[in-house]
Design a protein around this motif. Structure first.
Motif, PDB file in Angstrom:
ATOM      1  N   HIS A 175       0.838  -1.205   0.118  1.00  0.00           N
ATOM      2  CA  HIS A 175      -0.190  -0.164  -0.014  1.00  0.00           C
ATOM      3  C   HIS A 175       0.912   1.181   0.001  1.00  0.00           C
ATOM      4  O   HIS A 175       0.468   2.186   0.568  1.00  0.00           O
ATOM      5  CB  HIS A 175      -0.952  -0.004   1.304  1.00  0.00           C
ATOM      6  CG  HIS A 175      -1.609  -1.404   1.358  1.00  0.00           C
ATOM      7  ND1 HIS A 175      -2.501  -1.777   0.587  1.00  0.00           N
ATOM      8  CD2 HIS A 175      -1.572  -2.051   2.520  1.00  0.00           C
ATOM      9  CE1 HIS A 175      -3.078  -3.013   1.080  1.00  0.00           C
ATOM     10  NE2 HIS A 175      -2.512  -3.240   2.345  1.00  0.00           N
ATOM     11  N   THR A 178      -0.523   4.967  -0.502  1.00  0.00           N
ATOM     12  CA  THR A 178      -1.641   5.193   0.349  1.00  0.00           C
ATOM     13  C   THR A 178      -1.511   6.051   1.537  1.00  0.00           C
ATOM     14  O   THR A 178      -0.198   6.327   1.503  1.00  0.00           O
ATOM     15  CB  THR A 178      -2.461   4.050   0.679  1.00  0.00           C
ATOM     16  OG1 THR A 178      -1.639   3.305   1.563  1.00  0.00           O
ATOM     17  CG2 THR A 178      -3.020   3.312  -0.217  1.00  0.00           C
ATOM     18  N   ASN A 207      -0.587  -0.164  -4.557  1.00  0.00           N
ATOM     19  CA  ASN A 207      -1.897  -0.975  -4.579  1.00  0.00           C
ATOM     20  C   ASN A 207      -1.817  -1.097  -6.400  1.00  0.00           C
ATOM     21  O   ASN A 207      -1.270  -0.258  -7.135  1.00  0.00           O
ATOM     22  CB  ASN A 207      -2.964  -0.379  -4.352  1.00  0.00           C
ATOM     23  CG  ASN A 207      -3.081  -0.390  -2.751  1.00  0.00           C
ATOM     24  OD1 ASN A 207      -2.431  -0.884  -2.162  1.00  0.00           O
ATOM     25  ND2 ASN A 207      -4.043   0.329  -2.444  1.00  0.00           N
TER      26      ASN A 207
END
Length: 260
Positions: A175, A178, A207
């Motif tokens: 991730h 993010t 991602n």
């Protein structure tokens, strides 16, 4: 430790679906079997809600491809080590879900399944694939949000380092692209953790991107052309910066240097 036979697809995020199909197809293609047996490790799912939200859909995705698919265990099922061992031995591709990485490693170690997974992967007998916690599984350690899944720390959790199987000699964060409302960009938190750790090859995985390790090389799989694997660099002042890998870039898995 020889890494030539390792076959790993470590995804940053985005479960089995049409949007992440390239990474799933890469894992299936790394198997030497035309229709590989797939084993799903749902262990990172600590709550029934999280399990039911993800695992049945993951199971349906693989069976929709005409593949024999099993779960290592059901939710909160008492694991029979012999039965679990048989399932691991019969799998050609193992897909590990995201969730609480700490919980996953505690359970696998308690039942001594970690050593079996590592042994089969190093022998080239199984493809290890997965996202988030599943991406951390084969690595030396991962930058994990495990504490966010626990009621006692859900409001003030911090990222923690979680040791994986250690067969891929690198550190990762899934991730990578993010951010948390409270903690900010995940890449900045990963950089701060790396700065306080002994130097080790490290990667951030967006991602819809994944690290692929196969044939002694590390490369990236992009399910979206704008999402990347990022290599970490330690600058002379000790700070950490990141560079996105190019589409066809390959690194030697032993040295993590570019293959010419």
């Amino acid at each position: 430790m020889s890494l030539e036979k390792l076959k790993i697809i470590a995804g940053g995020g985005g479960g089995p679906s049409s949007s992440s199909r390239p990474a799933i197809e890469a894992a299936l293609n790394l198997s030497v079997v035309e229709k590989p047996n797939v084993l799903i490790i749902p262990t990172p799912k600590r709550t029934l809600e999280a399990f039911e939200k993800t695992i049945p859909g993951t199971y349906r995705f693989f069976t929709s491809l005409g593949l024999r698919t099993e779960l290592l265990h059901d939710f909160n099922e008492n694991i029979d080590p012999d039965q679990a061992s048989d399932k691991i031995n019969s799998a050609d591709v193992i897909y590990t879900a995201g969730g609480d990485t700490l919980h996953m490693m505690e359970v696998l170690r308690r039942h001594k399944l970690d050593t079996q997974l590592a042994r089969r992967a190093l022998a080239g007998e199984v493809v290890l694939s997965g996202i988030s916690a599943g991406a951390i599984l084969p690595t030396k350690w991962g930058h994990s949000d495990s504490l966010s899944y626990r009621p006692e720390t859900a409001d003030d959790w911090e990222y923690v380092r979680v040791n994986g199987l250690g067969i891929a000699p690198l550190a990762i964060t899934p991730h990578f692209n993010t951010a948390s409302d409270r903690l900010g960009a995940r890449k900045d938190q990963f950089a701060a953790m790396l700065a306080n750790q002994p130097s080790i090859p490290a990667f951030g995985i967006d991602n819809l991107a994944a690290i692929q390790i196969a044939d002694g090389k590390l490369s990236q799989v992009q399910s979206d052309p704008n999402h990347f694997v990022h290599t970490a660099n330690r600058e002379t002042d000790g700070s950490i910066t990141f560079d996105a890998m190019s589409a066809n870039e390959e690194l030697d898995v032993h040295t993590l240097k570019k293959v010419s």
